[in-house]
Scaffold this motif. Structure first.
Motif, PDB file in Angstrom:
ATOM      1  N   VAL A  44      -6.116   4.480 -13.336  1.00  0.00           N
ATOM      2  CA  VAL A  44      -4.972   5.270 -12.885  1.00  0.00           C
ATOM      3  C   VAL A  44      -4.326   4.642 -11.651  1.00  0.00           C
ATOM      4  O   VAL A  44      -3.093   4.581 -11.535  1.00  0.00           O
ATOM      5  N   ASN A  45      -5.143   4.145 -10.716  1.00  0.00           N
ATOM      6  CA  ASN A  45      -4.591   3.560  -9.498  1.00  0.00           C
ATOM      7  C   ASN A  45      -4.014   2.170  -9.751  1.00  0.00           C
ATOM      8  O   ASN A  45      -3.053   1.772  -9.079  1.00  0.00           O
ATOM      9  N   CYS A  46      -4.577   1.422 -10.692  1.00  0.00           N
ATOM     10  CA  CYS A  46      -3.960   0.143 -11.079  1.00  0.00           C
ATOM     11  C   CYS A  46      -2.578   0.363 -11.686  1.00  0.00           C
ATOM     12  O   CYS A  46      -1.630  -0.383 -11.406  1.00  0.00           O
ATOM     13  N   GLY A  51     -15.602   4.531  -5.967  1.00  0.00           N
ATOM     14  CA  GLY A  51     -14.293   4.989  -6.432  1.00  0.00           C
ATOM     15  C   GLY A  51     -13.277   5.103  -5.319  1.00  0.00           C
ATOM     16  O   GLY A  51     -12.102   4.764  -5.502  1.00  0.00           O
ATOM     17  N   ASP A  52     -13.713   5.560  -4.139  1.00  0.00           N
ATOM     18  CA  ASP A  52     -12.781   5.739  -3.019  1.00  0.00           C
ATOM     19  C   ASP A  52     -12.159   4.425  -2.574  1.00  0.00           C
ATOM     20  O   ASP A  52     -10.990   4.389  -2.175  1.00  0.00           O
ATOM     21  N   LEU A  53     -12.923   3.341  -2.630  1.00  0.00           N
ATOM     22  CA  LEU A  53     -12.419   2.056  -2.138  1.00  0.00           C
ATOM     23  C   LEU A  53     -11.444   1.388  -3.099  1.00  0.00           C
ATOM     24  O   LEU A  53     -10.871   0.352  -2.766  1.00  0.00           O
ATOM     25  N   LEU A  54     -11.253   1.968  -4.279  1.00  0.00           N
ATOM     26  CA  LEU A  54     -10.292   1.413  -5.245  1.00  0.00           C
ATOM     27  C   LEU A  54      -9.122   2.361  -5.476  1.00  0.00           C
ATOM     28  O   LEU A  54      -8.497   2.336  -6.533  1.00  0.00           O
ATOM     29  N   LEU A  55      -8.816   3.183  -4.472  1.00  0.00           N
ATOM     30  CA  LEU A  55      -7.648   4.050  -4.531  1.00  0.00           C
ATOM     31  C   LEU A  55      -6.466   3.357  -3.853  1.00  0.00           C
ATOM     32  O   LEU A  55      -6.615   2.750  -2.793  1.00  0.00           O
ATOM     33  N   LEU A  56      -5.300   3.471  -4.443  1.00  0.00           N
ATOM     34  CA  LEU A  56      -4.124   2.778  -3.916  1.00  0.00           C
ATOM     35  C   LEU A  56      -3.781   3.243  -2.504  1.00  0.00           C
ATOM     36  O   LEU A  56      -3.385   2.441  -1.657  1.00  0.00           O
ATOM     37  N   GLN A  57      -3.913   4.533  -2.240  1.00  0.00           N
ATOM     38  CA  GLN A  57      -3.570   5.067  -0.929  1.00  0.00           C
ATOM     39  C   GLN A  57      -4.696   4.916   0.091  1.00  0.00           C
ATOM     40  O   GLN A  57      -4.565   5.395   1.223  1.00  0.00           O
ATOM     41  N   ILE A  90       0.875  -1.174   0.000  1.00  0.00           N
ATOM     42  CA  ILE A  90       0.000   0.000   0.000  1.00  0.00           C
ATOM     43  C   ILE A  90       0.909   1.220   0.000  1.00  0.00           C
ATOM     44  O   ILE A  90       1.474   1.590   1.022  1.00  0.00           O
ATOM     45  N   TYR A  91       1.047   1.832  -1.159  1.00  0.00           N
ATOM     46  CA  TYR A  91       2.080   2.830  -1.375  1.00  0.00           C
ATOM     47  C   TYR A  91       1.516   4.249  -1.343  1.00  0.00           C
ATOM     48  O   TYR A  91       0.370   4.490  -1.737  1.00  0.00           O
ATOM     49  N   ALA A  92       2.355   5.177  -0.886  1.00  0.00           N
ATOM     50  CA  ALA A  92       2.080   6.596  -1.073  1.00  0.00           C
ATOM     51  C   ALA A  92       2.505   6.954  -2.492  1.00  0.00           C
ATOM     52  O   ALA A  92       3.653   6.745  -2.877  1.00  0.00           O
ATOM     53  N   VAL A  93       1.580   7.461  -3.289  1.00  0.00           N
ATOM     54  CA  VAL A  93       1.848   7.720  -4.706  1.00  0.00           C
ATOM     55  C   VAL A  93       2.906   8.815  -4.834  1.00  0.00           C
ATOM     56  O   VAL A  93       2.791   9.881  -4.211  1.00  0.00           O
ATOM     57  N   ILE A 146       1.567  12.067  -9.454  1.00  0.00           N
ATOM     58  CA  ILE A 146       0.561  13.068  -9.097  1.00  0.00           C
ATOM     59  C   ILE A 146       0.607  14.239 -10.065  1.00  0.00           C
ATOM     60  O   ILE A 146      -0.441  14.797 -10.441  1.00  0.00           O
ATOM     61  N   GLU A 147       1.794  14.626 -10.504  1.00  0.00           N
ATOM     62  CA  GLU A 147       1.914  15.728 -11.456  1.00  0.00           C
ATOM     63  C   GLU A 147       1.257  15.387 -12.785  1.00  0.00           C
ATOM     64  O   GLU A 147       0.719  16.263 -13.463  1.00  0.00           O
ATOM     65  N   ILE A 148       1.283  14.117 -13.180  1.00  0.00           N
ATOM     66  CA  ILE A 148       0.700  13.712 -14.457  1.00  0.00           C
ATOM     67  C   ILE A 148      -0.820  13.646 -14.374  1.00  0.00           C
ATOM     68  O   ILE A 148      -1.534  14.196 -15.220  1.00  0.00           O
ATOM     69  N   ASN A 149      -1.338  12.979 -13.353  1.00  0.00           N
ATOM     70  CA  ASN A 149      -2.775  12.710 -13.268  1.00  0.00           C
ATOM     71  C   ASN A 149      -3.532  13.599 -12.298  1.00  0.00           C
ATOM     72  O   ASN A 149      -4.759  13.567 -12.280  1.00  0.00           O
ATOM     73  N   GLY A 150      -2.845  14.382 -11.473  1.00  0.00           N
ATOM     74  CA  GLY A 150      -3.497  15.269 -10.524  1.00  0.00           C
ATOM     75  C   GLY A 150      -3.769  14.593  -9.186  1.00  0.00           C
ATOM     76  O   GLY A 150      -3.900  13.372  -9.096  1.00  0.00           O
ATOM     77  N   LYS A 151      -3.890  15.393  -8.114  1.00  0.00           N
ATOM     78  CA  LYS A 151      -4.113  14.856  -6.775  1.00  0.00           C
ATOM     79  C   LYS A 151      -5.448  14.155  -6.641  1.00  0.00           C
ATOM     80  O   LYS A 151      -5.591  13.170  -5.919  1.00  0.00           O
ATOM     81  N   LYS A 152      -6.476  14.664  -7.326  1.00  0.00           N
ATOM     82  CA  LYS A 152      -7.815  14.105  -7.175  1.00  0.00           C
ATOM     83  C   LYS A 152      -7.898  12.647  -7.616  1.00  0.00           C
ATOM     84  O   LYS A 152      -8.791  11.928  -7.181  1.00  0.00           O
ATOM     85  N   ALA A 153      -6.983  12.228  -8.464  1.00  0.00           N
ATOM     86  CA  ALA A 153      -7.008  10.845  -8.940  1.00  0.00           C
ATOM     87  C   ALA A 153      -6.621   9.859  -7.847  1.00  0.00           C
ATOM     88  O   ALA A 153      -6.907   8.662  -7.974  1.00  0.00           O
ATOM     89  N   TYR A 154      -5.984  10.341  -6.776  1.00  0.00           N
ATOM     90  CA  TYR A 154      -5.490   9.439  -5.739  1.00  0.00           C
ATOM     91  C   TYR A 154      -6.040   9.759  -4.350  1.00  0.00           C
ATOM     92  O   TYR A 154      -5.675   9.094  -3.383  1.00  0.00           O
ATOM     93  N   GLN A 155      -6.894  10.764  -4.227  1.00  0.00           N
ATOM     94  CA  GLN A 155      -7.438  11.144  -2.928  1.00  0.00           C
ATOM     95  C   GLN A 155      -8.920  10.815  -2.830  1.00  0.00           C
ATOM     96  O   GLN A 155      -9.669  11.012  -3.794  1.00  0.00           O
TER      97      GLN A 155
END
Length: 520
Positions: free
Chosen positions: A392-394, A246-252, A115-118, A123-132
């Protein structure tokens, strides 16, 4: 009377300066005004490191009245600078020793971190919202963010109802889960976040119990015909369910799957369905992914398959297939084709794309027809918020975790090659390969090109290597391209075919007329 100045200096834990200035501002015979000002300033530091200054002003008027004003001011200034070096070269030996203790010759596939911190580059490529997360936090990385605080109260209410139904206390549930804490903490790559919530009261243990029970109860509710009953604590949060998917499939935003399984087995009630947790979770996410039910029902983890690390890895693994593994035909071939042309150029070369039925959108094929047709066959994929977040998270997970296959990474590279303009997306939509819920075709182009940027994978992980090679060979075959160009120009539509047929018919008539004129 001339001005008189007296200056003296001394020191007591600092420097003390005193200045006395006497001035005559009037004539002596008129009983002029005399003023004396004494200013004492102390630069010494007191016990607290403060600076003290004292000013005394003495005034004498012509009537002989003396007034004295003393002003003492204290300014405290504490300055402490501690420099901590973050450069590993400053203590290289200690860094090497620490790394050897953490990874003592353990194969990468056996390491617990999953379980990694992206990193900032993604984040610069896809934006913060893609991982939060938007409404619910799972795990330690985002639990202090304001947008998820409303759900924390509901998670505690869900846990309370579960304990009431199971008829045992919180202490018993914590004691059952406690042996998993050490292994669970190893799953997270960013320890600084964990330290802020882990103390002598076992807050980390309580966090994974609260979050895990919330997920399990959510999956159980989703397996029923009616998601929430009237008195359900989540009934007032029904509006948030689309975001929860969507939230439950975020890597972080994950907790280890083995923790969920322990809580699931512990909280089972007599007479409850024997469906495994993985199946309940896939049924929950299938409400937005819309895959055939038989695909979900048939999905089980055999002994030859790996147990998922977390929910994101579970859903990702359910889309993989053994026959999608890289082909071994080209082993030993040092050159691997990783690029193909976009759809517009492929179509001009006679290579078409068409829809095919498959259990996973990753299952792409290339077919060579008997009549010279060359076709890339692609399953349908829906482009919406949920799929965007999932893909994006995969990709982030595959880029950070080397022991997992790179099929999503290869597929993203494949889409990035195919799509350059809105016309390419429009063609895929016409073929029912892409269902566009973004709105504009240009939005899909932007997403695909960002998703495919700076991806890394090895040749032995390139499951579409044979397809890329076959497509590139067809594109470079000049004879086939010329024939395809002729067919596209004259036989692409019924009207062009009829025009070509009429021209051929007139050519035959002209030839016959000329022949019989010469030979009556």
């Amino acid at each position: 009377m001339p001005p008189k100045e007296n200056k003296s200096t001394g020191s007591q834990e600092g420097q003390i300066s005193q200045t006395t200035k006497i001035s005559t501002d009037a004539l002596d015979d008129s009983g002029g005004q005399i003023s004396e000002t004494t200013k004492i300033s102390t630069d010494a530091l007191d016990d607290s490191g403060g600076q003290i200054s004292e000013t005394t002003k003495i005034s004498t008027d012509s009537g002989g009245q003396i007034s004295k004003t003393t002003k003492i001011s204290k300014t405290t200034k504490i300055s402490k600078t501690t420099k901590i070096s973050t450069d590993p070269l400053d203590d290289l030996e200690a860094q090497i020793s620490k790394t050897c203790c953490i990874y003592p010759l353990i194969p990468s596939e056996d390491r617990s971190c999953c379980i990694y911190a992206v990193p900032e580059t993604l984040i610069e490529i896809n934006g913060k919202k893609a991982y939060q997360p938007r409404v619910v936090s799972i795990g330690p990385y985002h639990r202090s963010q304001p947008q998820v605080m409303a759900m924390e109260k509901h998670k505690v209410e869900v846990l309370s109802l579960l304990l009431h139904r199971k008829k045992f206390g919180l202490d018993k549930l914590l004691s059952i889960t406690r042996p998993l804490v050490a292994e669970a903490r190893k799953c997270y790559s960013k320890e600084m976040n964990l330290e802020s919530i882990t103390d002598h009261n076992d807050r980390f243990l309580k966090m994974i119990v609260v979050d895990g029970c919330f997920l399990i109860e959510l999956f159980r509710k989703a397996d029923k015909q009616k998601l929430f009953e009237f008195n359900d604590p989540l009934a007032t949060m029904a509006w948030a369910v689309p975001y929860i998917y969507g939230d439950l499939l975020l890597l972080q935003n994950q907790i280890p799957f083995f923790v969920l399984e322990r809580l699931f087995e512990t909280s089972k009630m007599p007479g409850e369905s024997n469906a495994p947790l993985s199946l309940l979770a896939l049924r929950f996410f299938n409400k937005v992914m819309q895959r055939p039910n038989q695909v979900i029902e048939s999905f089980t983890f055999s002994r030859n398959q790996t147990v998922p690390f977390h929910l994101l890895d579970l859903v990702r693994s359910s889309l993989l297939s053994p026959h999608l593994e890289p082909s071994k035909k080209n082993e030993g071939n040092t050159q691997t084709c990783r690029l193909i042309h976009c759809i517009s150029k492929l179509r001009r070369a006679g290579i078409k794309l068409e829809l095919r039925e498959a259990d996973s959108f990753l299952d792409v094929k290339f077919r060579k027809g008997k009549l010279g047709n060359r076709v890339i066959q692609m399953p349908n994929i829906t482009m919406d918020y949920h799929m965007k977040s999932f893909l994006v998270n995969c990709l982030a997970f595959e880029q950070l975790h080397n022991s997992r296959s790179k099929q999503f990474t290869v597929y993203a590279n494949f889409l990035d090659c195919l799509v350059n303009t809105a016309k390419d997306v429009d063609y895929l939509c016409d073929q029912n390969i892409i269902e566009n819920y973004f709105g504009k075709d240009g939005d899909v182009v932007l997403f695909i090109n960002k998703m495919g940027k700076d991806l890394a994978f090895d040749d032995d992980q390139f499951y579409l290597s044979q397809l890329f090679k076959d497509v590139d060979e067809c594109y470079r075959n000049k004879c086939y391209v010329q024939v395809a160009s002729f067919m596209r120009r004259y036989f692409n539509t019924p009207w062009s075919f009829l025009s070509a047929l009429a021209a051929l018919f007139l050519l035959v008539l002209t030839f016959l007329q000329t022949f019989y004129t010469i030979n009556p």
